[in-house]
Structure formats: structure tokens, C-alpha cells
Design a protein around this motif. Sequence first.
Motif, PDB file in Angstrom:
ATOM      1  N   GLY A  17      53.016 158.855  54.548  1.00 19.70           N
ATOM      2  CA  GLY A  17      52.000 159.013  55.578  1.00 19.70           C
ATOM      3  C   GLY A  17      52.233 158.175  56.813  1.00 19.70           C
ATOM      4  O   GLY A  17      53.320 157.691  57.078  1.00 19.70           O
ATOM      5  N   SER A  18      51.169 157.981  57.559  1.00 18.46           N
ATOM      6  CA  SER A  18      51.262 157.302  58.846  1.00 18.46           C
ATOM      7  C   SER A  18      50.919 155.813  58.770  1.00 18.46           C
ATOM      8  O   SER A  18      51.005 155.106  59.762  1.00 18.46           O
ATOM      9  CB  SER A  18      50.332 157.981  59.849  1.00 18.46           C
ATOM     10  N   LYS A  19      50.512 155.312  57.595  1.00 18.74           N
ATOM     11  CA  LYS A  19      50.103 153.916  57.465  1.00 18.74           C
ATOM     12  C   LYS A  19      51.279 152.948  57.435  1.00 18.74           C
ATOM     13  O   LYS A  19      51.096 151.749  57.556  1.00 18.74           O
ATOM     14  CB  LYS A  19      49.295 153.711  56.190  1.00 18.74           C
ATOM     15  N   GLY A  20      52.467 153.456  57.208  1.00 19.92           N
ATOM     16  CA  GLY A  20      53.627 152.574  57.102  1.00 19.92           C
ATOM     17  C   GLY A  20      53.864 152.069  55.691  1.00 19.92           C
ATOM     18  O   GLY A  20      54.712 151.218  55.470  1.00 19.92           O
ATOM     19  N   ASP A  21      53.078 152.570  54.738  1.00 23.49           N
ATOM     20  CA  ASP A  21      53.304 152.200  53.336  1.00 23.49           C
ATOM     21  C   ASP A  21      54.535 152.916  52.810  1.00 23.49           C
ATOM     22  O   ASP A  21      54.922 153.971  53.314  1.00 23.49           O
ATOM     23  CB  ASP A  21      52.104 152.590  52.477  1.00 23.49           C
ATOM     24  N   HIS A  22      55.139 152.332  51.783  1.00 24.92           N
ATOM     25  CA  HIS A  22      56.308 152.934  51.154  1.00 24.92           C
ATOM     26  C   HIS A  22      56.052 153.097  49.662  1.00 24.92           C
ATOM     27  O   HIS A  22      55.381 152.270  49.040  1.00 24.92           O
ATOM     28  CB  HIS A  22      57.548 152.066  51.377  1.00 24.92           C
TER      29      HIS A  22
END
Length: 83
Positions: A17-22
Motif C-alpha cells: 500500500g501507500s503507508k510505506g509498510d513492508h
Amino acid sequence: MANHHSRTSAQSFFPLGSKGDHLFSVRAGASVEDVLNQVHCILLSALEVALETARAADTSKAWATVYLLEMAQAEPPRVLRRL
């Protein structure tokens, strides 16, 4: 030659997504030897799947995948012998 006490640095991959989580990451401080052993096991598993697929499909791309995985899975043990 490499230091037997080599450790990994943190590395995240497979962004979500766009949150930058991996979704996945390699944690900092893992033993390089342990990581290479895991890489070897993962590549062997991938090779087994690729072989099954190549035997069923019998296409040049399927067999190319087998050959590439064979080459890749041969490297970790070779590197480990040099550590």
C-alpha cells in the motif's frame, strides 16, 4: 576472507500500500551464515517447484527457470565454505 562474525543489516522488501509498510524484512544482526543457509533452502524449494513445472509444461522458459535456480542454489554453499 569474510569475518565469521559478519551480521546482516536491516532490509525491508515487498511494499504494501501507500503507508510505506513492508510485508517482509531481514532483521539487522542475523548471522550471515544462517541467512545463507536459509537462502539455500528457499532456492532448493523453488527449484523443486520449477522442476515439476518444467516437466509438465516442457517449455524453454520453464527449463530456463530450472537452470537459473540451479545456478543460484549452488552459490550459498560455495560461499559458506569460504567463510
